[in-house]
Design a protein around this motif. Structure first.
Motif, PDB file in Angstrom:
ATOM      1  N   LYS A  72     -42.527 -30.158  54.688  1.00  0.00           N
ATOM      2  CA  LYS A  72     -42.860 -30.204  56.109  1.00  0.00           C
ATOM      3  C   LYS A  72     -42.631 -28.846  56.766  1.00  0.00           C
ATOM      4  CE  LYS A  72     -42.064 -33.005  60.251  1.00  0.00           C
ATOM      5  NZ  LYS A  72     -41.378 -34.202  60.805  1.00  0.00           N
TER       6      LYS A  72
ATOM      7  N   PHE B 167     -47.283 -33.602  64.510  1.00  0.00           N
ATOM      8  CA  PHE B 167     -46.838 -33.672  63.108  1.00  0.00           C
ATOM      9  C   PHE B 167     -45.321 -33.538  63.014  1.00  0.00           C
ATOM     10  CE2 PHE B 167     -45.848 -31.308  59.146  1.00  0.00           C
ATOM     11  CZ  PHE B 167     -46.314 -32.219  58.208  1.00  0.00           C
TER      12      PHE B 167
ATOM     13  N   ILE C 125     -52.270 -37.462  60.503  1.00  0.00           N
ATOM     14  CA  ILE C 125     -50.959 -37.724  61.101  1.00  0.00           C
ATOM     15  C   ILE C 125     -50.808 -39.214  61.397  1.00  0.00           C
ATOM     16  CG2 ILE C 125     -49.516 -37.327  63.140  1.00  0.00           C
ATOM     17  CD1 ILE C 125     -50.769 -34.474  63.238  1.00  0.00           C
TER      18      ILE C 125
END
Length: 220
Positions: free
Chosen positions: A12, A138, A205
């Motif tokens: 991430k 996100f 997402i």
């Protein structure tokens, strides 16, 4: 925190770093256009390799997570989403590079009237807003924010649809700016595709957070 959780967090973080790089590239594209800054445009072209390197690293990391951890449920959806988002971001990087090369290609500054008439600067601002909102959605797992991107993409679509007519009318009255006008038209086409990539990202997402597939459904 488990080993898998650590790897997902690193993934991430890497995706968000790539996101920031791509957003900066597009922002510099707008500045290079408005200020007719060829050096900044060349800087964008040079940094495109960094975006490509991010894409390759993230792809490899996703493959390693699949191979080593066999993720399931939300973890699986997350990795699948990152794979697709990674590709979308790389394409936005390509678009920023393409826009920069149009600035490098011409010898005279784009007129303020041309920029205003075509709404290309407004497109840049909307495209940048889409990328920023997508990154925030996100990072914070905010599907409500992700859904606002669809409306912003429609604004880019509307400007793009009218662009050919606007450019044609401008050229009729400014025959000395044909080359610049056609370059602006190409930029508009590219910025419309930024909106498409942003919409794809928003769908991913929502997919990973809510387990809902929106692709094709939104087109009805």
């Amino acid at each position: 925190m488990s080993h898998l959780e650590n790897e997902l967090q690193k993934l991430k973080s890497d995706a968000l770093r790539m996101w920031k790089t791509v957003q900066t590239q597009l922002e510099k594209g707008k500045d290079a256009l408005t200020n007719f800054d060829k050096d900044m445009a060349r800087e964008i072209a040079a940094k495109e390799k960094r975006v490509n390197a991010y894409e390759l690293k993230i792809d490899r990391d996703c493959e390693n997570i699949f191979a080593l951890f066999n993720p399931v449920a939300v973890d699986l959806r997350f990795v699948l989403a990152v794979l697709k988002i990674n590709s979308n971001l790389e394409r936005i990087g390509d678009i920023a590079d393409g826009i920069a090369r149009y600035v490098i290609d011409v010898d005279t500054r784009f007129s303020d009237e041309l920029l205003k008439t075509t709404q290309v600067i407004e497109m840049f601002e909307t495209a940048n807003s889409i990328i920023q909102d997508a990154a925030t959605a996100f990072e914070n797992e905010d599907t409500k924010l992700a859904r606002t991107i669809f409306k912003k993409d429609e604004k880019l679509d509307d400007i793009n649809v009218n662009a050919s007519y606007v450019i044609a009318d401008f050229i009729k009255n400014h025959s000395d700016q044909v080359r610049e006008s056609l370059h602006i038209l190409s930029m508009i086409r590219k910025l419309e595709r930024v909106g498409d990539q942003g919409k794809n990202i928003a769908e991913e997402i929502i997919f990973y957070i809510e387990a809902k597939v929106l692709k094709h459904r939104l087109e009805k």
